[in-house]
Design an enzyme around this catalytic site. Structure first.
Site, short mmCIF file in Angstrom:
data_model
loop_
_atom_site.label_atom_id
_atom_site.label_comp_id
_atom_site.label_asym_id
_atom_site.label_seq_id
_atom_site.Cartn_x
_atom_site.Cartn_y
_atom_site.Cartn_z
N LYS A 9 0.86 -1.19 0.00
CA LYS A 9 0.00 0.00 0.00
C LYS A 9 0.89 1.24 0.00
O LYS A 9 1.79 1.36 0.84
CB LYS A 9 -0.89 0.02 1.24
CG LYS A 9 -2.05 1.01 1.18
CD LYS A 9 -3.17 0.47 0.33
CE LYS A 9 -4.48 1.21 0.59
NZ LYS A 9 -5.59 0.63 -0.22
N ASP A 55 -5.78 -2.71 2.43
CA ASP A 55 -6.54 -1.85 3.34
C ASP A 55 -6.16 -2.14 4.79
O ASP A 55 -6.13 -1.22 5.62
CB ASP A 55 -8.04 -2.07 3.13
CG ASP A 55 -8.89 -1.04 3.86
OD1 ASP A 55 -8.84 0.14 3.48
OD2 ASP A 55 -9.57 -1.43 4.84
N ARG A 166 29.71 29.12 -13.97
CA ARG A 166 28.30 28.87 -14.29
C ARG A 166 27.49 28.81 -13.01
O ARG A 166 28.02 28.60 -11.91
CB ARG A 166 28.12 27.57 -15.08
CG ARG A 166 28.44 26.32 -14.27
CD ARG A 166 28.02 25.07 -14.99
NE ARG A 166 28.32 23.88 -14.20
CZ ARG A 166 27.92 22.65 -14.53
NH1 ARG A 166 27.21 22.45 -15.63
NH2 ARG A 166 28.23 21.62 -13.77
N GLN A 209 29.18 15.83 -10.90
CA GLN A 209 29.76 14.59 -10.40
C GLN A 209 30.83 14.88 -9.35
O GLN A 209 30.90 14.20 -8.31
CB GLN A 209 30.37 13.78 -11.56
CG GLN A 209 29.37 13.13 -12.48
CD GLN A 209 28.92 14.04 -13.61
OE1 GLN A 209 29.07 15.26 -13.55
NE2 GLN A 209 28.36 13.45 -14.66
N HIS A 237 19.17 23.21 -15.05
CA HIS A 237 19.92 24.11 -15.91
C HIS A 237 19.39 25.54 -15.85
O HIS A 237 18.18 25.78 -15.90
CB HIS A 237 19.86 23.61 -17.36
CG HIS A 237 20.47 22.27 -17.55
ND1 HIS A 237 21.82 22.03 -17.37
CD2 HIS A 237 19.92 21.07 -17.91
CE1 HIS A 237 22.07 20.75 -17.60
NE2 HIS A 237 20.94 20.15 -17.93
#
Length: 278
Positions: A9, A55, A166, A209, A237
């Protein structure tokens, strides 16, 4: 022939209010239960006598939440796996995963929960062993300096420009494995999270990385109770907008944030094996 199978569930929503003190505590959880065992008769013969109804799994989560005296989601996950194996002899394995929304305190009984980050826990139990994991999901982090990407492989389809400056943004998911189940984990979870985020902020990144590995290495180095950590860091990005048509220069100031496509970087960082002994 029936191969490995499981069922359970998912999406069990549970909010618990602890009123033991004047400062109430709110636990906002989403729980998933998965069982493995001897369920062949249900698959091949339509015999459901060995199935625990999903359930029932949902109801068990609610009932055990009422009886549970602890506060940590790791302990709750372990308690639930113990219940399903203890109560069902034909179940060979149980896995319980929990995501917790963190509600910030505004007062004794008022809270704020706008963050998308989730605390996570996952207990995987067999008849012989139990493995416990903690983690976090959806932590949005960004750095506007100390990040570049250059020297990558190039072929006839490569158009990406190299850069030493960046914007690096990601939605961090991390899961680490505890060496022992019996431990205090609330402060430990916060400490591991802090180590990951501080390393991200300080690292001079040559790639996602590169930063991912440094974060995992730092977590293992600072927290000896962890045996391994898996990190997932999608590259959110942010692309420089070309302002030349407007007679303007763009010196790493104006970006467009993109949702798709995105780079997906994942790795598990483990401890060096113990080479002592025969």
């Amino acid at each position: 022939m029936l191969g490995r199978n499981s069922y359970g569930k998912s999406g069990i929503r549970l909010v618990r209010v602890d009123r033991a003190s004047a400062d109430h505590a709110v636990s906002d959880l989403t729980v998933a239960v998965r069982l493995e065992g001897d369920f062949e008769a249900a698959h091949v013969a339509g015999d459901n006598s060995g199935l625990v109804a999903t359930d029932t799994m949902k109801n068990t989560v609610y009932a055990r939440a009422k009886e549970f005296s602890g506060r940590e989601i790791e302990d709750f996950a372990v308690a639930l796996t113990d219940h399903f194996l203890r109560e069902n002899a034909h179940v060979s394995g149980a896995e319980v995963s929990i995501e917790e929304r963190i509600w910030g305190r505004l007062g004794a009984s008022a809270f704020e929960g706008s963050s998308q980050e989730r605390r996570t826990a996952r207990a995987v139990r067999s008849r012989e062993t139990v493995v416990l994991n903690s983690g976090l999901k959806g932590a949005l982090i960004l750095k506007s300096a100390q990040s570049g990407f250059s020297g990558f492989a190039r072929d006839r389809y490569t158009t990406l420009r190299e850069t030493g400056d960046r914007l690096l943004a990601t939605s961090l998911t991390a899961e680490w494995t505890h060496a022992s189940v019996a431990r205090t984990r609330s402060d430990a979870w916060e400490a591991v999270r802090r180590t990951l985020l501080e390393t991200f902020a300080a690292h001079d990144s040559a790639s996602v990385q590169h930063t991912l590995y440094s974060m995992g290495e730092a977590a293992l180095g600072a927290h000896p109770g962890i045996t391994e950590i898996r990190l997932t860091m999608p590259n959110r990005h942010h692309l420089l907008v070309d302002l030349a048509p407007f007679g303007l220069t763009n010196e790493n100031e104006i970006f467009v944030a993109t949702e798709e496509p995105y780079g997906l970087i994942e790795a598990t960082v483990t401890r060096e094996p113990d080479r002592k002994g025969g």
